[in-house]
Each structure stands twice: as C-alpha cells, then as structure tokens.
Design a protein around this motif. Structure first.
Motif, PDB file in Angstrom:
ATOM      1  N   LEU A  12      69.016   0.852  63.694  1.00 10.74           N
ATOM      2  CA  LEU A  12      68.963   0.551  65.039  1.00 10.74           C
ATOM      3  C   LEU A  12      68.349  -0.840  65.603  1.00 10.74           C
ATOM      4  CD1 LEU A  12      69.897   3.861  67.038  1.00 10.74           C
ATOM      5  CD2 LEU A  12      71.296   2.009  66.798  1.00 10.74           C
ATOM      6  N   THR A  13      67.044  -0.695  65.095  1.00 14.08           N
ATOM      7  CA  THR A  13      66.157  -1.657  65.467  1.00 14.08           C
ATOM      8  C   THR A  13      66.151  -2.933  64.549  1.00 14.08           C
ATOM      9  OG1 THR A  13      64.507  -0.342  64.205  1.00 14.08           O
ATOM     10  CG2 THR A  13      64.198  -0.267  66.580  1.00 14.08           C
ATOM     11  N   PRO A  15      68.687  -5.094  63.733  1.00 17.36           N
ATOM     12  CA  PRO A  15      68.990  -6.630  63.902  1.00 17.36           C
ATOM     13  C   PRO A  15      68.042  -7.122  65.141  1.00 17.36           C
ATOM     14  CG  PRO A  15      70.449  -4.779  64.297  1.00 17.36           C
ATOM     15  CD  PRO A  15      69.445  -4.090  63.975  1.00 17.36           C
ATOM     16  N   ALA A  16      67.355  -6.399  65.979  1.00 18.44           N
ATOM     17  CA  ALA A  16      66.594  -7.023  66.839  1.00 18.44           C
ATOM     18  C   ALA A  16      65.136  -7.476  66.329  1.00 18.44           C
ATOM     19  CB  ALA A  16      66.009  -6.182  67.842  1.00 18.44           C
ATOM     20  N   PHE A  17      64.911  -6.849  65.224  1.00 18.58           N
ATOM     21  CA  PHE A  17      63.611  -7.448  64.099  1.00 18.58           C
ATOM     22  C   PHE A  17      64.201  -8.743  63.622  1.00 18.58           C
ATOM     23  CE2 PHE A  17      61.251  -3.348  64.114  1.00 18.58           C
ATOM     24  CZ  PHE A  17      59.921  -4.033  64.050  1.00 18.58           C
ATOM     25  N   TRP A  19      66.396 -10.763  64.255  1.00 14.02           N
ATOM     26  CA  TRP A  19      66.597 -11.804  65.263  1.00 14.02           C
ATOM     27  C   TRP A  19      65.477 -12.469  65.768  1.00 14.02           C
ATOM     28  CZ3 TRP A  19      72.134 -12.420  66.488  1.00 14.02           C
ATOM     29  CH2 TRP A  19      72.350 -13.818  67.215  1.00 14.02           C
ATOM     30  N   LEU A  20      64.571 -11.579  66.078  1.00 15.50           N
ATOM     31  CA  LEU A  20      63.049 -11.903  66.701  1.00 15.50           C
ATOM     32  C   LEU A  20      62.359 -12.740  65.534  1.00 15.50           C
ATOM     33  CD1 LEU A  20      62.378  -9.489  69.275  1.00 15.50           C
ATOM     34  CD2 LEU A  20      62.991 -11.735  69.843  1.00 15.50           C
ATOM     35  N   ILE A  22      63.877 -14.377  62.934  1.00 17.85           N
ATOM     36  CA  ILE A  22      64.085 -15.840  62.819  1.00 17.85           C
ATOM     37  C   ILE A  22      63.761 -16.966  63.958  1.00 17.85           C
ATOM     38  CG2 ILE A  22      66.366 -17.282  62.346  1.00 17.85           C
ATOM     39  CD1 ILE A  22      67.479 -14.965  61.021  1.00 17.85           C
ATOM     40  N   THR A  23      63.936 -16.095  65.192  1.00 18.69           N
ATOM     41  CA  THR A  23      63.623 -17.128  66.010  1.00 18.69           C
ATOM     42  C   THR A  23      62.154 -17.180  66.907  1.00 18.69           C
ATOM     43  OG1 THR A  23      64.190 -15.378  67.470  1.00 18.69           O
ATOM     44  CG2 THR A  23      65.825 -16.974  67.097  1.00 18.69           C
ATOM     45  N   VAL A  24      61.359 -16.262  66.394  1.00 20.24           N
ATOM     46  CA  VAL A  24      60.218 -16.455  67.050  1.00 20.24           C
ATOM     47  C   VAL A  24      58.874 -16.303  66.008  1.00 20.24           C
ATOM     48  CG1 VAL A  24      58.442 -15.134  68.443  1.00 20.24           C
ATOM     49  CG2 VAL A  24      60.800 -15.353  69.110  1.00 20.24           C
ATOM     50  N   PHE A  25      59.144 -15.378  65.070  1.00 18.51           N
ATOM     51  CA  PHE A  25      57.826 -15.081  64.113  1.00 18.51           C
ATOM     52  C   PHE A  25      57.940 -16.481  63.123  1.00 18.51           C
ATOM     53  CE2 PHE A  25      56.102 -13.450  60.339  1.00 18.51           C
ATOM     54  CZ  PHE A  25      54.806 -13.494  60.514  1.00 18.51           C
ATOM     55  N   LEU A  26      58.984 -16.568  62.604  1.00 17.31           N
ATOM     56  CA  LEU A  26      59.149 -17.483  61.481  1.00 17.31           C
ATOM     57  C   LEU A  26      58.861 -19.023  62.034  1.00 17.31           C
ATOM     58  CD1 LEU A  26      61.978 -16.517  59.035  1.00 17.31           C
ATOM     59  CD2 LEU A  26      59.356 -16.906  58.394  1.00 17.31           C
ATOM     60  N   PRO A  27      59.596 -19.466  63.203  1.00 14.86           N
ATOM     61  CA  PRO A  27      59.184 -20.635  63.712  1.00 14.86           C
ATOM     62  C   PRO A  27      58.120 -21.042  63.924  1.00 14.86           C
ATOM     63  CG  PRO A  27      61.189 -20.003  64.644  1.00 14.86           C
ATOM     64  CD  PRO A  27      60.432 -18.829  64.011  1.00 14.86           C
ATOM     65  N   LEU A  28      57.133 -20.140  64.637  1.00 19.55           N
ATOM     66  CA  LEU A  28      55.766 -20.211  65.046  1.00 19.55           C
ATOM     67  C   LEU A  28      54.897 -20.273  63.789  1.00 19.55           C
ATOM     68  CD1 LEU A  28      55.260 -17.615  68.039  1.00 19.55           C
ATOM     69  CD2 LEU A  28      55.372 -20.151  67.960  1.00 19.55           C
TER      70      LEU A  28
ATOM     71  N   VAL B 112      72.691  -5.718  70.695  1.00 12.69           N
ATOM     72  CA  VAL B 112      71.408  -5.815  69.585  1.00 12.69           C
ATOM     73  C   VAL B 112      70.210  -5.147  70.771  1.00 12.69           C
ATOM     74  CG1 VAL B 112      69.550  -7.057  68.560  1.00 12.69           C
ATOM     75  CG2 VAL B 112      71.986  -7.660  68.563  1.00 12.69           C
ATOM     76  N   PHE B 153      61.557 -25.477  62.746  1.00 10.64           N
ATOM     77  CA  PHE B 153      61.923 -24.454  61.633  1.00 10.64           C
ATOM     78  C   PHE B 153      63.439 -24.407  61.417  1.00 10.64           C
ATOM     79  CE2 PHE B 153      63.715 -20.019  60.916  1.00 10.64           C
ATOM     80  CZ  PHE B 153      63.145 -19.876  59.707  1.00 10.64           C
TER      81      PHE B 153
END
Lengths: 285, 293
Positions: A12-13, A15-17, A19-20, A22-28, B112, B153
């Motif tokens: 359950l968690t 997809p959120a993991f 998603w975040l 790809i959009t928050v952790f990796l970009p930073l 999600v 990215f």
C-alpha cells in the motif's frame, strides 16, 4: 496471516514511496550532483567537477547581497504577517462567536486556496501609477501627486503579505481557540489586568501556532520569484529570480543548482531551529 | 476560628450592602461597555482585514468588465474582454490542459495517498518514518527548488518535459495533503469495526470496500478537492516543466503579465478565481477549517 498483512502494508505504501522517490528524492540528489559541475553537460565539451559554483557564490558580493535581500524580505513579510494576522486571530478566537466566526474564517481562507499568481496580478492594478489608488486619490484631491508604488520593494512586500497573511491567521487561530477559558478566568479573578493575562497566559500558550505560521511564511517567501518579478520590477531582484533566470534565460543549470542548494541550506537551518516546535504539529497519521 | 460575620449594627450593615451593590452594578456596567467597545474594535479590525484581502481581487474582477484597455476610469461596463477571450485559441488550449492535468492528478493523488494513509494508520509496518520524512519536502521546501531539481532530473533521465512531467510534479505536491487529510479521518474512528469484519470472515478487500471506505469517504472527498485545487492553481512546477508550446493557464497568465497587461487576463483570472472559490466552498462542507489541518 501475519506475513501477508505486512506485505499488504508494504504494497500500500509502495506507490507513494516510488512517486516521491522519483519526484523529490532523486531530483534533489541529482541537483546536488549538478551543483558541482563546471558547465552544462552538453555537446562534447568536458565537464569537470569542482566547487567552482559555490566558490563563485562566496566570492562574488552580488550573490551574497541577493541572499541577504531574500532573507530580509522573508523577515519583513513575516513580521507584517504577525503584526496583522495575530490580532485578527485573537479577535476571531476570543471575541467573535458562533456563525460569524465560521463565516469570517472561511472568508479569510477562501482566496488563499485560489491562484497566488492572480492575487499578485490583482495588486498591479491597484498599485501602479494611474492605478486604482492613484485615480481615487485624484478624484478626492485634484492635483495630488501620484503615489503609484508598483515596481518597487514596498510593492513586493505588500503583495507577499497579502498572499501569506491567511497562513498566520489560521495557525494562530488554531492554537488560540484551543486555550481553555477557565485559565483566562482564573488569571482575571486572581487580579491580573487584561495585559497581564495576555502576556502571561494567552501569548505563551499560542506561541507554538505563531511559530508554525512564521516558518510556513518565511520559507516560501525566501524562495519566492514570481511575486518580486511581477511587482518589483528592477527592485525585485532576489535570490529566487536569479535562480529562475539560470534555468529559463541564461541556461547555466549548474550555477542555478548551486544557488538552489544554498537556498535549501537556509531553509534547512530554519527548519532545524523550528523543529522542536514543529515536531508535535506536523504529525502525519 | 473567630466569627467574622458577627452581626454589627443593623443600619450600617444595610447601607454598606447598598453601597456595595451600587458599586458592583457600576463596575458591571463599565465592564459591559468595555466589552462592547472591544467587540466593536475587534469587528472593525476584521472588516479592515477583509477589505485588504478582497479589495484588490474585486478591483481585478471589475476591471475585466471595464471597456478601457488601459484600466482607465471612469468605469464603463463592457463584455468585450470576455468576447475576446472566447476567441483566444491559446488560452483555451492552456485551459484544457489545466483541466485534464488537474483531473488526472486528483485521481492519482487520491488513490495513492489514500492507500498510503490506510497503510500508515492500520498496518504497522516499518518504513513509515522514511515515508513521513519524504512527505515533508513538498510542504516545507520552496517549490522553486523542487521544480528546478525536477527539471534537471527529468531532462537528463529521459522523462523529459511536458504534461506527463507536470503530472508527476502535481501528484507529488498533492500527496502530503491527501495523506494528512485522509489520515486524520482514519484517526477519528477506531479499527474495531474493521477487526470485527475480519473476524466475521471478510477478506481485506471486502473489509476495505464494505467497512473502511464508507467511513473515510468524507475525508477522501475533501482530499480529492484539495488535490484538484493544488494542481489547478499550480504555477511554479508547471512553469519549469512546460516545454515550448505546451502550457497551462497559470503559465500562460504569467507569460501575458510579463509581456504587458490586457483586460483579457482579468477575464480569465476572474473565471479561475470563481471556479477555485466555488470548489473551496464545497470543500468546507466536508472539512471543518477551525479544527486540525
């Protein structure tokens, strides 16, 4: 059964993991990496890794000056938001009752969920020379000097305070209305004047809400670029607008990344200072 | 203990009582007028505040109905800018993109986010602390930084720019809010009913559809409307992730403001404003603002 329950929890968690991630952790992470590059990784030119971008930040007075300007802008806007917002929250929580309270609270929050860009745009109409303030003034006092302040630093402050004051009212209101009436009555019956009751009971108990508001306002204001750009004109050059330029006009992404990380460092320091107060507030599930 | 209430001379005691009553009454009326005064000042202050908040917005709306293209007064009513808006292809396409993006982002973020909220409040698994930390940046880091880092990215990882990149960003920004709102709803009722349902032989899916979902429905509805508002009004991330030719309404409005104003922007802004406010008025029916946020 126990094992499968655990796996459902992970599932359950997940997809959120992702998603975040790809959009928050990796970009930073990638931006951090980028901030050490000497130039854009394009074409065949060789890219070396160095502290060059950060060094240019610390060597050139221009960037330090900009950072200082952005921090001062954040401090001033936050100060005015406290000055305007806290009394409003106090009145809402202690004087206004019932239906009116709900209605006014909704009216305060309503524009704050609508488009920030449009609210800033609205101010251009009010503040510019020959704008609404000017024309009304000239109707009342013919021949009065023009007081259009658009494209100046005060215009930026006015626009940002207008955008962010609802945050302050909301967070202060939440902690003010949670104060038990009997505490205040006790203070009064023990002979405390209104001022003493406010200073010794109401203010300390509402301080956490006030601080949350301060953090919630200071951080986005330090990173603002659209508001200074539209309202500030030439006086609106801030750290945020320079970062925007690096990505949209100058295409010096490594410098933009280094400036962004400097900004992130400022934000991190503020969050770390405020963490003891925020800890019990930002509880998620 | 000596008896302090020992009777003194009758008349003196009576007079004292009368004086005391009169003083109390006077004090009471003074307190009342002071309270009235304070109330008056309080309401007056709130009126000024609401004026500060709403006057610029109302002026912006009014100017969209003004005939002059330079926002000149005196005011002459005209619908010319709305007529021009109707013929503005670029703005319509941007508007369609905005709506498509907001609907898609709402659906994905709600599903999600609800899943994550369910896991975090009903399934005690490890890794929640990490997820909670990951949820903070979209709320606590300036969007400018998130947007530029995503641009770097996405550009170099092959994801590229465009509506799909904006969707990734919008969902990420909405997720924390969805999880907080739905999570608060989960906290408001105990897991007893779900446990009872499981004991009676329902599998997890049946329990979710028949028991959990009806209970959290108001929270989910509120979260979905929040998500829609966040995406529909999102400017910063869309601005950096928009390739030439693909825009959303806020990006297009920003470009027009920088080029020079026309009352057409007032017209489209008015429409967006009204839609957003109606949505939020709708949210307030599901979700009380005075409480937790």
């Amino acid at each position: 059964m126990k094992v499968s329950r655990t796996w459902i929890g992970y599932g359950l968690t997940a997809p959120a993991f992702v998603w975040l991630g790809i959009t928050v952790f990796l970009p930073l992470a990638v931006m951090f990496y980028f901030s050490f590059m000497s130039r854009m990784p394009m074409g065949t030119a060789e890219v070396t890794f160095s502290l060059e971008q950060y060094a240019s930040f610390f060597q050139r007075d221009f960037y330090r000056f900009l950072t200082w300007r952005s921090i001062m802008l954040g401090a001033q806007v936050t100060f005015f938001c406290v000055l305007i917002g806290y009394p409003a929250a106090l009145v809402l929580a202690r004087t206004v009752k019932g239906r009116w309270r709900e209605a006014i609270l909704l009216l305060v929050i309503l524009p704050f969920w609508s488009n920030a860009l449009i609210r800033i745009f609205a101010w251009t109409m009010v503040l510019r020379t020959d704008g609404v303030i000017d024309q009304v003034l000239h109707l009342l006092i013919p021949g009065a000097p023009s007081i259009g302040v658009l494209y100046s630093y005060p215009a930026v402050v006015i626009g940002l305070v207008h955008s962010f004051v609802p945050y302050m009212i909301l967070t202060c209101y939440i902690s003010l209305q949670a104060i038990d009436d009997s505490l205040i009555e006790a203070g009064q019956s023990l002979g405390g004047s209104n001022l003493t009751v406010f200073r010794r009971i109401i203010l300390p108990l509402s301080l956490p809400g006030l601080l949350v508001g301060v953090v919630l306002i200071f951080i986005p204001v330090v990173g603002s670029f659209m508001e200074p750009r539209i309202l500030g004109g030439r006086d609106g050059i801030m750290l945020g607008t320079v970062i925007e330029d690096q990505f949209t006009e100058v295409f010096n992404w490594p410098l933009g990344a280094a400036l962004s990380f400097t900004l992130l460092g400022i934000v991190a320091i503020i969050l770390a200072l405020a963490y003891p107060f925020l800890k019990n507030r930002v509880k998620v599930a | 203990m000596p008896d302090f209430a020992a009777p003194s001379i009758e008349g003196s005691s009576n007079r004292r009582a009368r004086i005391r009553d009169r003083m109390l009454a006077r004090l009471h009326s003074r307190q009342e007028t002071m309270a009235k005064c304070r109330k008056l000042i309080g309401y007056g202050y709130l009126c000024c505040l609401l004026a500060f908040i709403y006057v610029p917005i109302l002026i912006m709306i009014a100017m969209g109905f003004n005939e002059s293209s330079d926002y000149e007064l005196p005011f002459r009513f005209s619908l010319i800018w709305y007529q021009q808006l109707a013929g503005n292809e670029v703005l319509w396409r941007a508007g369609r993109n905005s709506v498509i993006l907001a609907v898609a982002s709402t659906i994905v973020a709600t599903i999600v986010g609800t899943m994550a909220a369910l896991a975090m409040s009903r399934y005690r698994v490890r890794g929640h602390a990490i997820l909670q930390i990951l949820l903070l940046p979209p709320m606590a880091v300036p969007w400018l930084i998130l947007a530029t880092s995503m641009l770097i990215f996405f550009y170099h990882s092959g994801i590229g720019r465009g509506l799909h990149a904006m969707l990734l960003a919008h969902v990420a920004l909405s997720l924390p809010y969805v999880i907080v709102v739905v999570g608060a709803r989960f906290q408001s009722f105990a897991a007893d009913l779900e446990e009872a349902s499981a004991t009676l032989g329902a599998n997890p899916w049946q329990t979710f559809v028949r028991v959990t979902l009806p209970m959290i429905a108001p929270g989910v509805a509120a979260a979905a409307l929040f998500a829609f508002a966040i995406s529909f009004d999102q400017f910063v991330t869309s601005y950096f992730l928009a390739p030439p030719g693909v825009t959303t309404l806020p990006v297009e409005i920003y470009a027009s403001i920088r080029k020079g104003f026309t009352p057409e922007i007032n017209a489209i802004s008015t429409i967006i404003m009204v839609v957003s406010m109606l949505l939020l008025g709708f949210v307030s029916r599901f979700y009380r603002f005075g409480g937790s946020k």
